[in-house]
Each structure stands twice: as C-alpha cells, then as structure tokens.
Design a protein around this motif. Structure first.
Motif, PDB file in Angstrom:
ATOM      1  N   ASP A 168       0.867  -1.193   0.021  1.00 19.01           N
ATOM      2  CA  ASP A 168      -0.199  -0.303  -0.362  1.00 19.01           C
ATOM      3  C   ASP A 168       0.840   1.100   0.299  1.00 19.01           C
ATOM      4  O   ASP A 168       2.048   1.546   0.420  1.00 19.01           O
ATOM      5  N   THR A 169       0.640   2.455  -0.601  1.00 20.52           N
ATOM      6  CA  THR A 169       1.576   3.099  -0.866  1.00 20.52           C
ATOM      7  C   THR A 169       1.091   4.572  -1.328  1.00 20.52           C
ATOM      8  O   THR A 169      -0.387   4.798  -0.981  1.00 20.52           O
ATOM      9  N   ARG A 170       1.864   5.909  -0.854  1.00 21.21           N
ATOM     10  CA  ARG A 170       1.185   7.486  -0.812  1.00 21.21           C
ATOM     11  C   ARG A 170       2.420   7.952  -2.220  1.00 21.21           C
ATOM     12  O   ARG A 170       3.290   8.202  -1.107  1.00 21.21           O
ATOM     13  N   ALA A 171       1.813   8.334  -3.110  1.00 23.27           N
ATOM     14  CA  ALA A 171       3.271   9.396  -3.513  1.00 23.27           C
ATOM     15  C   ALA A 171       2.238  11.075  -3.040  1.00 23.27           C
ATOM     16  O   ALA A 171       1.106  10.890  -3.329  1.00 23.27           O
ATOM     17  N   MET A 172       4.179  10.953  -2.404  1.00 18.07           N
ATOM     18  CA  MET A 172       3.149  12.495  -2.744  1.00 18.07           C
ATOM     19  C   MET A 172       4.240  13.802  -2.362  1.00 18.07           C
ATOM     20  O   MET A 172       5.870  13.693  -2.565  1.00 18.07           O
ATOM     21  N   THR A 173       4.202  14.772  -2.785  1.00 16.81           N
ATOM     22  CA  THR A 173       4.835  15.959  -4.104  1.00 16.81           C
ATOM     23  C   THR A 173       4.969  16.802  -3.188  1.00 16.81           C
ATOM     24  O   THR A 173       3.960  17.619  -2.824  1.00 16.81           O
ATOM     25  N   ALA A 174       5.731  17.931  -3.196  1.00 16.53           N
ATOM     26  CA  ALA A 174       6.539  19.168  -2.909  1.00 16.53           C
ATOM     27  C   ALA A 174       5.695  20.108  -3.374  1.00 16.53           C
ATOM     28  O   ALA A 174       5.395  21.252  -3.355  1.00 16.53           O
ATOM     29  N   ILE A 175       5.643  20.400  -4.898  1.00 14.00           N
ATOM     30  CA  ILE A 175       4.758  20.733  -5.792  1.00 14.00           C
ATOM     31  C   ILE A 175       3.645  20.299  -6.141  1.00 14.00           C
ATOM     32  O   ILE A 175       2.901  19.397  -6.165  1.00 14.00           O
ATOM     33  N   LYS A 176       2.598  20.922  -5.803  1.00 15.71           N
ATOM     34  CA  LYS A 176       0.940  20.528  -6.036  1.00 15.71           C
ATOM     35  C   LYS A 176       1.007  19.833  -6.910  1.00 15.71           C
ATOM     36  O   LYS A 176       0.681  20.706  -8.786  1.00 15.71           O
ATOM     37  N   MET A 177      -0.020  18.937  -7.172  1.00 13.25           N
ATOM     38  CA  MET A 177       0.062  18.180  -8.835  1.00 13.25           C
ATOM     39  C   MET A 177      -1.120  17.150  -8.040  1.00 13.25           C
ATOM     40  O   MET A 177      -0.913  15.702  -8.288  1.00 13.25           O
ATOM     41  N   ASP A 178      -2.505  17.744  -7.951  1.00  9.20           N
ATOM     42  CA  ASP A 178      -3.623  17.217  -7.556  1.00  9.20           C
ATOM     43  C   ASP A 178      -4.241  15.820  -7.962  1.00  9.20           C
ATOM     44  O   ASP A 178      -4.912  14.926  -7.798  1.00  9.20           O
ATOM     45  N   GLU A 179      -4.009  15.682  -9.707  1.00 10.28           N
ATOM     46  CA  GLU A 179      -4.500  14.461 -10.412  1.00 10.28           C
ATOM     47  C   GLU A 179      -3.629  13.795 -10.733  1.00 10.28           C
ATOM     48  O   GLU A 179      -3.791  12.346 -10.279  1.00 10.28           O
ATOM     49  N   VAL A 180      -2.610  13.463 -10.052  1.00 11.11           N
ATOM     50  CA  VAL A 180      -1.274  11.635  -9.557  1.00 11.11           C
ATOM     51  C   VAL A 180      -0.882  12.039  -8.661  1.00 11.11           C
ATOM     52  O   VAL A 180      -0.387  11.504  -8.309  1.00 11.11           O
ATOM     53  N   ALA A 181      -0.874  12.793  -7.624  1.00 13.01           N
ATOM     54  CA  ALA A 181      -0.319  12.823  -6.142  1.00 13.01           C
ATOM     55  C   ALA A 181      -0.810  13.285  -5.065  1.00 13.01           C
ATOM     56  O   ALA A 181      -1.130  14.857  -5.399  1.00 13.01           O
ATOM     57  N   GLU A 182      -0.473  13.160  -3.999  1.00 16.59           N
ATOM     58  CA  GLU A 182      -0.664  14.139  -3.088  1.00 16.59           C
ATOM     59  C   GLU A 182       0.326  15.102  -2.541  1.00 16.59           C
ATOM     60  O   GLU A 182       1.085  14.803  -2.758  1.00 16.59           O
ATOM     61  N   PRO A 183      -0.224  15.979  -2.192  1.00 19.40           N
ATOM     62  CA  PRO A 183       0.555  16.761  -1.506  1.00 19.40           C
ATOM     63  C   PRO A 183       0.863  16.815  -0.251  1.00 19.40           C
ATOM     64  O   PRO A 183       0.881  15.955   0.306  1.00 19.40           O
ATOM     65  N   TYR A 184       2.452  16.957   0.170  1.00 19.49           N
ATOM     66  CA  TYR A 184       2.917  16.567   0.816  1.00 19.49           C
ATOM     67  C   TYR A 184       3.074  17.432   2.008  1.00 19.49           C
ATOM     68  O   TYR A 184       3.012  18.740   2.599  1.00 19.49           O
TER      69      TYR A 184
ATOM     70  N   GLY B 102       0.783   1.838   8.062  1.00 22.77           N
ATOM     71  CA  GLY B 102       2.436   0.654   7.604  1.00 22.77           C
ATOM     72  C   GLY B 102       1.760   0.734   5.419  1.00 22.77           C
ATOM     73  O   GLY B 102       2.302  -0.124   4.703  1.00 22.77           O
ATOM     74  N   ARG B 103       1.975   1.993   5.100  1.00 20.69           N
ATOM     75  CA  ARG B 103       1.954   2.345   3.664  1.00 20.69           C
ATOM     76  C   ARG B 103       3.322   3.341   3.607  1.00 20.69           C
ATOM     77  O   ARG B 103       3.816   4.027   4.371  1.00 20.69           O
ATOM     78  N   VAL B 104       3.618   2.311   2.767  1.00 14.93           N
ATOM     79  CA  VAL B 104       4.866   3.287   1.963  1.00 14.93           C
ATOM     80  C   VAL B 104       4.375   4.756   1.488  1.00 14.93           C
ATOM     81  O   VAL B 104       3.834   4.443   0.396  1.00 14.93           O
ATOM     82  N   ILE B 105       5.098   5.681   2.020  1.00 18.12           N
ATOM     83  CA  ILE B 105       5.390   6.829   1.110  1.00 18.12           C
ATOM     84  C   ILE B 105       6.863   6.927  -0.528  1.00 18.12           C
ATOM     85  O   ILE B 105       7.334   6.383   0.624  1.00 18.12           O
ATOM     86  N   ILE B 106       6.076   8.012  -1.440  1.00 19.61           N
ATOM     87  CA  ILE B 106       7.374   8.343  -1.643  1.00 19.61           C
ATOM     88  C   ILE B 106       7.562   9.387  -2.038  1.00 19.61           C
ATOM     89  O   ILE B 106       6.174  10.472  -1.979  1.00 19.61           O
ATOM     90  N   LEU B 107       8.545  10.355  -1.563  1.00 20.94           N
ATOM     91  CA  LEU B 107       8.691  11.571  -1.433  1.00 20.94           C
ATOM     92  C   LEU B 107       8.906  12.268  -2.658  1.00 20.94           C
ATOM     93  O   LEU B 107      10.153  12.327  -2.718  1.00 20.94           O
ATOM     94  N   ALA B 108       8.248  12.733  -3.587  1.00 19.64           N
ATOM     95  CA  ALA B 108       8.853  13.691  -5.013  1.00 19.64           C
ATOM     96  C   ALA B 108       8.691  14.839  -4.815  1.00 19.64           C
ATOM     97  O   ALA B 108       8.051  15.465  -3.896  1.00 19.64           O
ATOM     98  N   ALA B 109       9.242  15.843  -6.182  1.00 17.10           N
ATOM     99  CA  ALA B 109       9.841  17.262  -6.534  1.00 17.10           C
ATOM    100  C   ALA B 109      10.304  17.874  -5.579  1.00 17.10           C
ATOM    101  O   ALA B 109      10.378  18.960  -5.025  1.00 17.10           O
ATOM    102  N   GLY B 110      11.756  17.344  -4.440  1.00 18.45           N
ATOM    103  CA  GLY B 110      12.545  17.267  -3.280  1.00 18.45           C
ATOM    104  C   GLY B 110      12.259  18.254  -2.500  1.00 18.45           C
ATOM    105  O   GLY B 110      10.762  17.522  -2.057  1.00 18.45           O
TER     106      GLY B 110
END
Length: 244
Positions: free
Chosen positions: A98-114, A126-134
């Motif tokens: 179970d995962t969540r992708a989270m981005t420092a640049i808002k991009m609601d259609e593809v990932a949650e905001p960090y 228990g979710r793996v989070i992938i943190l993107a956009a530096g």
C-alpha cells in the motif's frame, strides 16, 4: 523472532538507480528489484519512506552550463522526480504494498501534496510513502530533501543507496583499487575530506540534527533488510568517531 533495529527509515534513491543498463530511462527490472527489496523490509513491520532523484531524466547542471536559468532547470528536475516516483509507486503496488506518492509541488491529479502530519499518518498505517519534487524549492538537491524529510517524519536513519559502491571510500574505488572503505566516519570528517556521502548542505543538516546515514550498495540483494535487522553493512556516517 529477531526484531528490527530501525522502525522507521528513509531510503534515498538516485534517478540513476532506476535507469536501465541498456539506455532505458526507467528500467522495469530495476524497479521490480527495488520494490522486492523494500517489500522484504516492510514485512518486518518497518515504516518506509522513499525519496527519489531525477537524474535519469534530467541533468540540470548541463542545461545551466548551456545558459538555462538555474531555477528553471531545477524545477524541471523536480518534475523528473515525480515521474520516477509514480513509476516506483506502480512497482511497489504490483508487489502488494500500500503506497502514497506525495509531492512538494502541488499536482493533485497524480499525487498527494506533501503534508508532514499526513505523511506520518500514512507511515503509521503501514503505507510506503514516496516523496517527490525535492523540497519544492530550486537550488536544493534531492539529498537535501531526503535529509529534511527524514527529520520531519522522525526517521531513525537515512539509507543512502549507491550503484555498485558498498560504502564511503577515501578515494573512488572504481578508479583506484587501493581505495579504503570506512566502516564509520564522523559527519565533520566526511565534510572536511570532501567525501561523496551526499551534498554538503544535506550532510551538514544531518549533523546538526544528529541523523545517522548508512551508505550502501543498492544493487546487492538483501542489503536493506540486513541493515534494518542490525547487521553492519556499508558505511555509517554519524556523530561517533570511526575510521577506515
């Protein structure tokens, strides 16, 4: 049953780590391998965050050397990390995580905001989070993002994945077979020697916040699991004094 040494970790992957050896920008085989490695750790109940770079897609310094505005180039690099994060998310989910992708640049259609509290909530669930956009800001690397996010989510250690290099050496082991690997090294010693642990801003941040870093070979199967279970692997960069 042996208990993990670390309960919450942050893994820093470079974009180069998911690049194919045959020139593929994103290697399905490498994504599959990394997803398996993370899955092995997750099964021990370890909470996992991943920060991914974007160097397989965009090398910003080259564009800057050709005259591109530095901030513009950095933003392009941030977008590259989002592409890699989505690819990593897909691979992890194909392995049942179970995962969540989270981005420092808002991009609601593809990932949650960090959002820090939301990120820690996902980890607790228990979710793996992938943190993107530096960090969401130009002039800061994904190494700095890894250090910052690790501190924010209270990760116990940063695992700095390297391609084919099993730690920190006093010289480049790929060019100098006589190079010596450090088992432990202090942050200041790494900074003063100019060793390639992570960029100096990120390394200084880790030192100021007493965040240990383990540098390891990402291509060796089972390494992340061995680290998490307490085996000494690679090089530990911390406030304790060590040596070669």
């Amino acid at each position: 049953m042996q208990q993990p040494k670390y309960r919450r970790i942050l893994i820093k992957l470079s974009g180069e780590q998911i690049k194919g050896s045959d020139g593929e920008v994103i290697s399905y085989d490498m994504l599959d391998f990394l997803a398996q490695e993370i899955g092995r750790v997750h099964r021990h109940g370890v909470e996992v965050a991943v920060v991914v770079g974007g160097g397989n897609i965009w090398r910003g310094h080259r564009a800057i050397e050709r005259g591109m505005d530095a901030a513009q180039s950095h933003y392009m690099g941030m977008l590259a990390t989002i592409i890699n994060a989505l690819a990593m998310q897909d691979a992890l989910e194909r392995h049942g995580l179970d995962t969540r992708a989270m981005t420092a640049i808002k991009m609601d259609e593809v990932a949650e905001p960090y959002i820090r509290r939301r990120a820690t909530h996902h980890l607790e669930k228990g979710r793996v989070i992938i943190l993107a956009a530096g960090t969401g800001n130009p002039y800061f690397t994904t190494d700095s993002a890894a250090a910052l996010r690790a501190a924010e989510i209270h990760a116990e250690v940063i695992l700095m994945a390297k391609n084919g290099v099993d730690g920190v050496y006093d010289d480049d082991p790929r060019r100098n077979p006589a190079a010596t690997r450090f088992d432990h090294i202090h942050y200041l010693d790494a900074l003063n020697r100019g060793l390639t642990v992570m960029d100096s801003t990120a390394l200084t941040f880790c030192m100021d916040n007493n965040l240990p870093i383990i540098v390891f070979n990402a291509l060796e199967p089972g390494t992340i699991e061995r680290i998490v279970m307490g085996e000494h692997v690679g090089t530990l960069v911390s406030s304790q004094r060590g040596g070669a």
